[in-house]
Design an enzyme around this catalytic site. Structure first.
Site, PDB file in Angstrom:
ATOM      1  N   ASN A 142       0.794  -1.235   0.000  1.00 27.83           N
ATOM      2  CA  ASN A 142       0.000   0.000   0.000  1.00 27.83           C
ATOM      3  C   ASN A 142       0.833   1.296   0.000  1.00 27.83           C
ATOM      4  OD1 ASN A 142       0.790  -0.537   2.628  1.00 27.83           O
ATOM      5  ND2 ASN A 142      -1.116   0.168   3.552  1.00 27.83           N
ATOM      6  N   LYS A 182      12.694  -6.550   0.941  1.00 22.79           N
ATOM      7  CA  LYS A 182      11.848  -7.279  -0.004  1.00 22.79           C
ATOM      8  C   LYS A 182      10.505  -6.584  -0.102  1.00 22.79           C
ATOM      9  CE  LYS A 182       9.015 -10.650   0.540  1.00 22.79           C
ATOM     10  NZ  LYS A 182       7.978 -10.045  -0.308  1.00 22.79           N
ATOM     11  N   GLY A 223       2.814  -5.837   7.213  1.00 23.74           N
ATOM     12  CA  GLY A 223       1.884  -6.685   6.477  1.00 23.74           C
ATOM     13  C   GLY A 223       0.756  -7.157   7.373  1.00 23.74           C
ATOM     14  N   SER A 224       0.165  -8.268   7.001  1.00 22.39           N
ATOM     15  CA  SER A 224      -1.030  -8.729   7.711  1.00 22.39           C
ATOM     16  C   SER A 224      -0.665  -9.458   9.003  1.00 22.39           C
ATOM     17  CB  SER A 224      -1.819  -9.668   6.800  1.00 22.39           C
ATOM     18  OG  SER A 224      -1.014 -10.785   6.502  1.00 22.39           O
ATOM     19  N   VAL A 225      -1.632  -9.620   9.861  1.00 22.05           N
ATOM     20  CA  VAL A 225      -1.403 -10.296  11.150  1.00 22.05           C
ATOM     21  C   VAL A 225      -0.969 -11.756  10.933  1.00 22.05           C
ATOM     22  CG1 VAL A 225      -2.453 -11.006  13.340  1.00 22.05           C
ATOM     23  CG2 VAL A 225      -2.972  -8.745  12.387  1.00 22.05           C
ATOM     24  N   PRO A 226      -1.665 -12.535  10.084  1.00 24.52           N
ATOM     25  CA  PRO A 226      -1.235 -13.937   9.940  1.00 24.52           C
ATOM     26  C   PRO A 226       0.208 -14.064   9.449  1.00 24.52           C
ATOM     27  CG  PRO A 226      -3.389 -13.601   8.908  1.00 24.52           C
ATOM     28  CD  PRO A 226      -2.893 -12.255   9.307  1.00 24.52           C
ATOM     29  N   THR A 227       0.612 -13.227   8.484  1.00 21.69           N
ATOM     30  CA  THR A 227       1.998 -13.326   8.004  1.00 21.69           C
ATOM     31  C   THR A 227       2.956 -12.845   9.089  1.00 21.69           C
ATOM     32  OG1 THR A 227       1.137 -12.781   5.810  1.00 21.69           O
ATOM     33  CG2 THR A 227       3.504 -12.825   6.032  1.00 21.69           C
ATOM     34  N   GLU A 230       4.680  -4.413  12.036  1.00 24.40           N
ATOM     35  CA  GLU A 230       3.691  -3.359  11.741  1.00 24.40           C
ATOM     36  C   GLU A 230       2.544  -4.055  11.016  1.00 24.40           C
ATOM     37  OE1 GLU A 230       3.709  -0.346  12.690  1.00 24.40           O
ATOM     38  OE2 GLU A 230       5.779   0.134  13.172  1.00 24.40           O
ATOM     39  N   CYS A 276      -3.445   0.751   6.779  1.00 27.44           N
ATOM     40  CA  CYS A 276      -3.466  -0.070   7.997  1.00 27.44           C
ATOM     41  C   CYS A 276      -4.137   0.637   9.171  1.00 27.44           C
ATOM     42  CB  CYS A 276      -2.046  -0.442   8.362  1.00 27.44           C
ATOM     43  SG  CYS A 276      -0.942   0.988   8.449  1.00 27.44           S
ATOM     44  N   GLU A 286     -10.634  -6.505   9.183  1.00 24.22           N
ATOM     45  CA  GLU A 286      -9.988  -5.480   8.364  1.00 24.22           C
ATOM     46  C   GLU A 286     -10.405  -5.696   6.896  1.00 24.22           C
ATOM     47  OE1 GLU A 286      -5.679  -5.758   7.737  1.00 24.22           O
ATOM     48  OE2 GLU A 286      -5.533  -3.606   8.056  1.00 24.22           O
ATOM     49  N   GLU A 337       7.964   2.512  14.221  1.00 24.20           N
ATOM     50  CA  GLU A 337       8.667   3.184  13.134  1.00 24.20           C
ATOM     51  C   GLU A 337       8.523   4.676  13.370  1.00 24.20           C
ATOM     52  OE1 GLU A 337       7.030   1.041   9.604  1.00 24.20           O
ATOM     53  OE2 GLU A 337       8.964   0.041   9.640  1.00 24.20           O
TER      54      GLU A 337
END
Ligand code: NAD
Ligand code: 2ZO
Length: 505
Positions: free
Chosen positions: A168, A191, A243-247, A265, A299, A402, A479
């Site tokens: 994003n 990455k 990124g997302s919570v699961p990752t 984050e 986010c 989300e 951050e």
């Protein structure tokens, strides 16, 4: 080569750009992918055209980049903070000089409006400038001990840090991670998301041009597999993940195997609370800023909008009127206010949330449908009309999950105590907001909300001087702001004896 890509930007229009340059970067240059077999197409969201191919890095390439970063780290860590600052300030200057071109490329890869992308690029160079200012200030402490002995602390870098980004804010995320890392004397292997591989490598070229040692900021392309290789690599000291919570949970688990430091984050479902004593005009502006930036793919968006019952009708009437007026279309046009979502599957997912909300009893007051702009070149783009949902309840899917799209869920509330309880009833804790003219209430609410940020009488501004990060499942670490220095450095205590050793043996 890359310079030619940026040079082609001034005249570039939506639907005309193809990126053929290599997108990996280490050893001070763009690197040809070793394997071209697992290419993934990258799309221009505004048109649905293929923009380029993304070739994921395998184990050998990841290893090469990390080793190269380590060599650069050995040089960089020995430089005085002031020397690092000079190079970083030069990088910030170059970004500022090329902001329009970089922003244009960001729009072409991400789909957000050019107005917003310009702000993102400005925040990126400001972040690098801010941490450049801090590089020369890193210092330890002197501690007096009995008998003339003393100790001092040294703030030292961690080594090779990995940055893994979401799609994003591709350029901004790369800057938010690399600026504090480099200021502290680390190297970074970054990455980007496989959906937005194009602009991080521009940042790498700019750092190189500004004078960092070759390898100090490397870019490896890829998705989950490449990310996994980075998180398992024994030479990596830290992973900063957006990124997302699961990752994020997987990243934390993988990093634990070699005890890497981690910053996460992650996602959010932030509450925005609007009291009846607010300045309604500002609250409405705030609610729009809290929901519709970057097509709602933000986010920290305040997507659970709690409005005190007495002002709900006026609020809804005005918010709906202004949401309907949002100009959706070609993101490279100056008057466009909302561009295209990142991908077709993501657009369908967001529209699916709207359908689910209707089934669960929400009322669509506007938008929530796919949108086809009249310009023929945009007809396969991933657009939708921004949506306001009324009749929402706390237990609905649209209020709990989300959505990451332009969908605002509005709910009435009666009392401060009640709304704080409802606002905190979530596993997320990234951000929050409150609109009120009552100064005591504003600070009381801010204190009681379980979130890493609370905006009072505004929403979604992000000065780089202010720490940004989550509570609860939205992550940890920060951050921006001074505190982030602590997340990219470690403290060594040096203890000095001035007399004889007193031994018990
Ligand atoms: N808190 C923040 O600052 C912030 C900022 C932007 C986005 N986000 C969150 O990011 C999410 C959207 O981004 P997304 O769809 O790119 O998220 P994502 O979790 O799917 O992917 C994020 C990154 O992780 C990589 N990845 C995927 N699997 C991996 C694995 N197993 N190991 C290592 N890396 C892996 C992806 O390639 C990508 O680069 C939303 O939840 C959003 O809220 C958070
Ligand atoms: C710059 N904003 C709007 C605060 C967004 C930060 C990154 C979140 O996705």
């Amino acid at each position: 080569m890359a310079q030619s890509l940026l040079d082609s930007m001034p005249g570039a229009c939506t639907g005309t750009v193809s990126v053929t340059d290599h997108l990996n970067f280490w050893g001070g240059k763009r690197v040809k992918p070793r394997q071209e077999s697992d290419a993934e197409p990258v799309f221009e969201p505004a048109t649905g055209r293929v923009l380029c191919q993304m070739y994921p890095c395998g184990a050998e390439e990841v290893d090469e980049a990390i080793k190269n970063a380590y060599e650069a780290y050995l040089i960089w860590r020995k430089k005085a903070g002031m020397e690092r600052a000079r190079v970083m300030l030069e990088a910030a200057r170059i970004i500022r000089e090329r902001r329009e071109k970089i922003a244009k490329l960001e729009v072409i890869n991400n789909g957000k409006s050019i107005t917003e992308a310009l702000v993102d690029i400005d925040i990126a160079w400001q972040c690098i400038e801010y941490y450049a200012g801090m590089a020369g200030t890193l210092a330890g402490q002197h501690i007096q001990l009995p008998g003339g002995a003393f100790a001092y602390t040294r703030r030292e870098p961690l080594g090779v840090c990995v940055g893994i980004g979401a799609w994003n804010y591709p350029f901004q995320i790369a800057a938010w991670k690399s600026a504090p890392a480099l200021a502290c004397g680390n190297a970074m292997v970054f990455k980007p998301s496989p959906m937005t591989p194009v602009t991080a490598v521009i940042l790498a070229e700019i750092y190189k041009e500004a004078g960092v040692p070759d390898g100090l900021f490397c870019v490896v392309q890829g998705g989950a597999q490449t990310g996994t290789l980075l998180c398992h690599h024994p030479m990596v000291a830290k992973v900063s993940f957006t990124g997302s919570v699961p990752t994020g949970k997987k990243v934390m688990e993988m990093s634990s195997k070699t005890v890497k430091q981690v910053t996460l984050e992650l996602g959010g479902k932030s509450p925005l609370i609007i009291f009846k004593d607010c300045d309604l005009e500002n609250a409405i502006r705030g609610a729009l800023m809290a929901n519709f930036l970057t097509q709602g793919e933000v986010c920290c968006n305040g997507t659970r909008v709690f409005v005190q019952r007495e002002i709900l009708p006026q609020f809804l009437e005005e918010v709906v009127k202004r949401t309907k007026a949002i100009r959706v279309g070609d993101p490279l046009q100056d008057d466009t206010q909302m561009g295209a979502l990142i991908s077709k599957p993501h657009l369908e997912k967001v529209l699916g949330f709207v359908e689910q909300a209707k089934k669960e009893g929400a009322k669509v007051l506007c938008g929530g449908e796919s949108f086809v702009p009249s310009d023929p070149k945009l007809q396969n783009g991933y657009y939708m009309s921004p949506c306001v949902l009324d009749n929402c309840r706390d237990d609905m899917t649209c209020v709990k999950e989300e959505i990451f799209g332009p969908v605002m869920s509005v709910m009435p509330f009666d009392t401060e105590k009640e709304v704080i309880k409802r606002a905190n009833n979530t596993t997320f804790g990234l951000a929050s907001g409150v609109f009120t003219r009552d100064i005591s209430r504003a600070h009381r609410v801010a204190e009681n909300l379980e979130a890493g940020t609370c905006f009072i009488n505004n929403y979604n501004i992000s000065p780089v001087e202010v720490p940004f990060g989550g509570y609860k499942n939205s992550g940890f670490g920060r951050e921006n702001g001074q505190v982030t220095i602590e997340y990219y450095s470690q403290l060594k205590s040096v203890i000095v004896e001035m007399g004889d050793v007193e031994s018990i043996f």
